[in-house]
Scaffold this active site. Sequence first.
Site, PDB file in Angstrom:
ATOM      1  N   GLU A  79       0.826  -1.205   0.000  1.00 56.40           N
ATOM      2  CA  GLU A  79       0.000   0.000   0.000  1.00 56.40           C
ATOM      3  C   GLU A  79       0.866   1.263   0.000  1.00 56.40           C
ATOM      4  O   GLU A  79       1.827   1.368   0.724  1.00 56.40           O
ATOM      5  CB  GLU A  79      -0.933   0.017   1.222  1.00 56.40           C
ATOM      6  CG  GLU A  79      -1.892  -1.161   1.271  1.00 56.40           C
ATOM      7  CD  GLU A  79      -2.920  -1.163   0.142  1.00 56.40           C
ATOM      8  OE1 GLU A  79      -3.086  -0.129  -0.527  1.00 56.40           O
ATOM      9  OE2 GLU A  79      -3.551  -2.223  -0.068  1.00 56.40           O
ATOM     10  N   CYS A 143      -7.433  -1.892   7.970  1.00 58.94           N
ATOM     11  CA  CYS A 143      -6.088  -1.934   7.372  1.00 58.94           C
ATOM     12  C   CYS A 143      -5.628  -0.524   7.032  1.00 58.94           C
ATOM     13  O   CYS A 143      -4.507  -0.125   7.342  1.00 58.94           O
ATOM     14  CB  CYS A 143      -6.097  -2.855   6.160  1.00 58.94           C
ATOM     15  SG  CYS A 143      -6.379  -4.580   6.653  1.00 58.94           S
ATOM     16  N   HIS A 167      -1.253  -5.712   2.038  1.00 60.63           N
ATOM     17  CA  HIS A 167      -2.448  -6.557   1.986  1.00 60.63           C
ATOM     18  C   HIS A 167      -2.092  -7.917   1.389  1.00 60.63           C
ATOM     19  O   HIS A 167      -1.387  -7.987   0.374  1.00 60.63           O
ATOM     20  CB  HIS A 167      -3.533  -5.894   1.116  1.00 60.63           C
ATOM     21  CG  HIS A 167      -4.569  -5.159   1.907  1.00 60.63           C
ATOM     22  ND1 HIS A 167      -4.862  -3.829   1.698  1.00 60.63           N
ATOM     23  CD2 HIS A 167      -5.412  -5.579   2.906  1.00 60.63           C
ATOM     24  CE1 HIS A 167      -5.836  -3.466   2.533  1.00 60.63           C
ATOM     25  NE2 HIS A 167      -6.182  -4.506   3.280  1.00 60.63           N
TER      26      HIS A 167
HETATM   27  N1  PCA Z   1      -8.417  -6.878   6.496  1.00 60.67           N
HETATM   28  C1  PCA Z   1      -9.331  -5.769   6.683  1.00 60.67           C
HETATM   29  C2  PCA Z   1      -9.343  -5.505   8.166  1.00 60.67           C
HETATM   30  C3  PCA Z   1      -8.655  -6.662   8.803  1.00 60.67           C
HETATM   31  C4  PCA Z   1      -8.048  -7.412   7.692  1.00 60.67           C
HETATM   32  O1  PCA Z   1      -7.283  -8.384   7.798  1.00 60.67           O
HETATM   33  C5  PCA Z   1      -8.986  -4.589   5.796  1.00 60.67           C
HETATM   34  O2  PCA Z   1      -8.520  -4.805   4.675  1.00 60.67           O
HETATM   35  O3  PCA Z   1      -9.173  -3.440   6.205  1.00 60.67           O
END
Ligand code: PCA
Length: 214
Positions: A79, A143, A167
């Site tokens: 990200e 996240c 991610h």
């Molecule tokens: N993914 C979510 C919140 C917790 C997770 O593992 C997200 O992408 O915000």
Amino acid sequence: MTLLVTGYEPFGDHNENPSAMVACEIDGEEIAGHEIIGHVLPVEFDRTAEEMRNLIETHDPTAIVATGLAAGRAGISVERVGINVNDCGSTPDNANVEPRNERIRPDDRAGYFATLPVVSVVEELLERGIPAHVSNSAGTHLCNNVLYSTRAYLEDKANTAPMGFVHLPCTPGMAAEQARVGNGTSGASVKPSLSLAMQAEAIRRTFEVTLRDE
Ligand code: PCA
């Protein structure tokens, strides 16, 4: 000297979260003389940022990589930016809190960039045969929240430790299970996935590149 990696506990309709598994898997490993501290964060808007701040105060890490699940993304998403928004969409957090179009820090700026070398990390992962890309949105759930809040906190403290968010996609087992309950045999699609071993390797490489580029 330490490196901090966080994952998230399962949330929504997922009964596992590969980010938690990766954080546990690489906890205690060493990279370039640094010990990896792996920690699983709660999926709770009222608790996550503070728990992260406590971890940073306790361990004073040289670099911080937070991770979470993005089911449906095709590879590793590094990200670029966290934005000043909490909005849970259709997925309440694990304490049933449902923010809609709220600011994380009302008087603060719109976004904080990750300070990991995101382009170099993605180049390295691609060279190693790990599917990855730079992502320009971490969404508006936890996240994004942990990326924005932690970068804001580090700036407040003039702490220059590189920090960012990665991610992770589903594991093959998760994708198979979702296709099994989701009419995969009747022609419904199956989510993209990467093995846990490859996901863990991606996070090790993320730290290596970050230390190298320091
Ligand atoms: N993914 C979510 C919140 C917790 C997770 O593992 C997200 O992408 O915000």
